[in-house]
Design a protein around this motif. Sequence first.
Motif, PDB file in Angstrom:
ATOM      1  N   ALA A   1       0.911  -1.092   0.221  1.00 45.60           N
ATOM      2  CA  ALA A   1       0.072   0.153   0.011  1.00 45.60           C
ATOM      3  C   ALA A   1       0.740   1.249   0.166  1.00 45.60           C
ATOM      4  CB  ALA A   1      -0.851  -0.016   1.318  1.00 45.60           C
ATOM      5  N   SER A   2       2.040   1.300   0.663  1.00 44.66           N
ATOM      6  CA  SER A   2       2.890   2.364   0.772  1.00 44.66           C
ATOM      7  C   SER A   2       3.563   2.406  -0.404  1.00 44.66           C
ATOM      8  CB  SER A   2       3.843   2.027   2.005  1.00 44.66           C
ATOM      9  OG  SER A   2       4.764   3.085   1.792  1.00 44.66           O
ATOM     10  N   ALA A   3       3.776   1.500  -1.169  1.00 51.07           N
ATOM     11  CA  ALA A   3       4.581   1.740  -2.366  1.00 51.07           C
ATOM     12  C   ALA A   3       3.612   2.174  -3.435  1.00 51.07           C
ATOM     13  CB  ALA A   3       5.131   0.429  -3.106  1.00 51.07           C
ATOM     14  N   ILE A   4       2.443   1.803  -3.454  1.00 53.81           N
ATOM     15  CA  ILE A   4       1.376   2.324  -4.461  1.00 53.81           C
ATOM     16  C   ILE A   4       1.165   3.823  -4.205  1.00 53.81           C
ATOM     17  CG2 ILE A   4      -1.035   2.048  -5.142  1.00 53.81           C
ATOM     18  CD1 ILE A   4      -0.865  -1.001  -4.563  1.00 53.81           C
ATOM     19  N   ALA A   5       0.828   3.999  -2.923  1.00 58.01           N
ATOM     20  CA  ALA A   5       0.571   5.757  -2.474  1.00 58.01           C
ATOM     21  C   ALA A   5       1.982   6.439  -3.051  1.00 58.01           C
ATOM     22  CB  ALA A   5       0.494   5.772  -0.886  1.00 58.01           C
ATOM     23  N   SER A   6       3.019   6.009  -2.639  1.00 50.37           N
ATOM     24  CA  SER A   6       4.449   6.390  -3.358  1.00 50.37           C
ATOM     25  C   SER A   6       4.250   6.767  -4.671  1.00 50.37           C
ATOM     26  CB  SER A   6       5.613   5.961  -2.826  1.00 50.37           C
ATOM     27  OG  SER A   6       6.752   6.457  -3.438  1.00 50.37           O
TER      28      SER A   6
ATOM     29  N   ALA B   1       1.796   9.207  -5.818  1.00 49.63           N
ATOM     30  CA  ALA B   1       2.157  10.782  -5.387  1.00 49.63           C
ATOM     31  C   ALA B   1       3.173  11.194  -6.484  1.00 49.63           C
ATOM     32  CB  ALA B   1       3.127  10.627  -4.192  1.00 49.63           C
ATOM     33  N   SER B   2       4.153  10.127  -7.105  1.00 50.48           N
ATOM     34  CA  SER B   2       5.155  10.684  -7.824  1.00 50.48           C
ATOM     35  C   SER B   2       4.417  10.801  -9.412  1.00 50.48           C
ATOM     36  CB  SER B   2       6.158   9.421  -8.315  1.00 50.48           C
ATOM     37  OG  SER B   2       6.946   9.085  -7.218  1.00 50.48           O
ATOM     38  N   ALA B   3       3.091   9.950  -9.697  1.00 52.77           N
ATOM     39  CA  ALA B   3       2.682  10.155 -10.746  1.00 52.77           C
ATOM     40  C   ALA B   3       1.950  11.613 -10.869  1.00 52.77           C
ATOM     41  CB  ALA B   3       1.646   9.036 -11.202  1.00 52.77           C
ATOM     42  N   SER B   4       1.322  11.869  -9.650  1.00 55.18           N
ATOM     43  CA  SER B   4       0.447  13.205  -9.578  1.00 55.18           C
ATOM     44  C   SER B   4       1.475  14.283  -9.566  1.00 55.18           C
ATOM     45  CB  SER B   4      -0.076  13.133  -8.133  1.00 55.18           C
ATOM     46  OG  SER B   4      -0.746  14.543  -8.133  1.00 55.18           O
ATOM     47  N   ALA B   5       2.677  14.166  -9.129  1.00 58.50           N
ATOM     48  CA  ALA B   5       3.909  15.323  -9.349  1.00 58.50           C
ATOM     49  C   ALA B   5       4.405  15.254 -10.472  1.00 58.50           C
ATOM     50  CB  ALA B   5       5.044  15.066  -8.398  1.00 58.50           C
ATOM     51  N   ALA B   6       4.473  14.353 -11.445  1.00 58.34           N
ATOM     52  CA  ALA B   6       4.968  14.434 -12.635  1.00 58.34           C
ATOM     53  C   ALA B   6       3.839  15.205 -13.559  1.00 58.34           C
ATOM     54  CB  ALA B   6       5.150  12.759 -13.101  1.00 58.34           C
ATOM     55  N   ALA B   7       2.486  14.625 -13.234  1.00 62.49           N
ATOM     56  CA  ALA B   7       1.396  15.381 -14.068  1.00 62.49           C
ATOM     57  C   ALA B   7       1.353  16.719 -13.887  1.00 62.49           C
ATOM     58  CB  ALA B   7      -0.010  14.634 -13.764  1.00 62.49           C
TER      59      ALA B   7
END
Length: 209
Positions: free
Chosen positions: A69-74, A77-83
């Motif tokens: 779950a932590s890896a998915i959330a991370s 978050a990375s995808a959101s930051a990239a977008a």
Amino acid sequence: MPLSHLGRAGKAHHRAIVSALSCVLGAGALVGCDGGGQDTGFSPRPTPTSPDTAAFSGMPPSALASAAASAIASAHASASAAASSAYARASEFEASVEAEAARASAAAEKALKNVTGRGNALSEVGMTGLPRNQTSGLLAVLVTITNKTDHKASYAVQIDFEDSNGKVVETEFVGAENLAPGKKEQPIAFSRQPPEAKLTPRLAKAQRY
């Protein structure tokens, strides 16, 4: 053949076969079958035992789920930051293009300010209307400026948008700077009037300087 007709060795062999078949066909009978003391070719299977949990390594299932779950959330978050970063870059690029278009328009208007008549470069400028479904419903023309001289030159173009009575409703300026010989640029002149306005674009002036 009746067992009474078998010799001692025959009877022993028969018992061994029956014992072997019983071990094969009987549910769970393989464990503990000894073939009546005879060597039948079958070896007893060990009784299953509980695994030694101390021999396991890693995390228990609950910890694994938490880590996943932590890896998915991370990752989210990375995808959101990239977008967000991509959107910011696109917005910056759009703002940069609009700023450059505004600057070029101002430069063209300034260059045409003191030009009398229709200018010296009408033959080097053409116009093509753009489909409204490609311009969000706005009236727009693609202005093609071609340097037909043998030296670098800048161009200023005035496009008038006229109504059905020939009255100029709007004027837009586009241009090209330091255009090399034989090269062309294609700025777009937009009318900012409502889409329902029935206007006709006209090449009013074109000046090479």
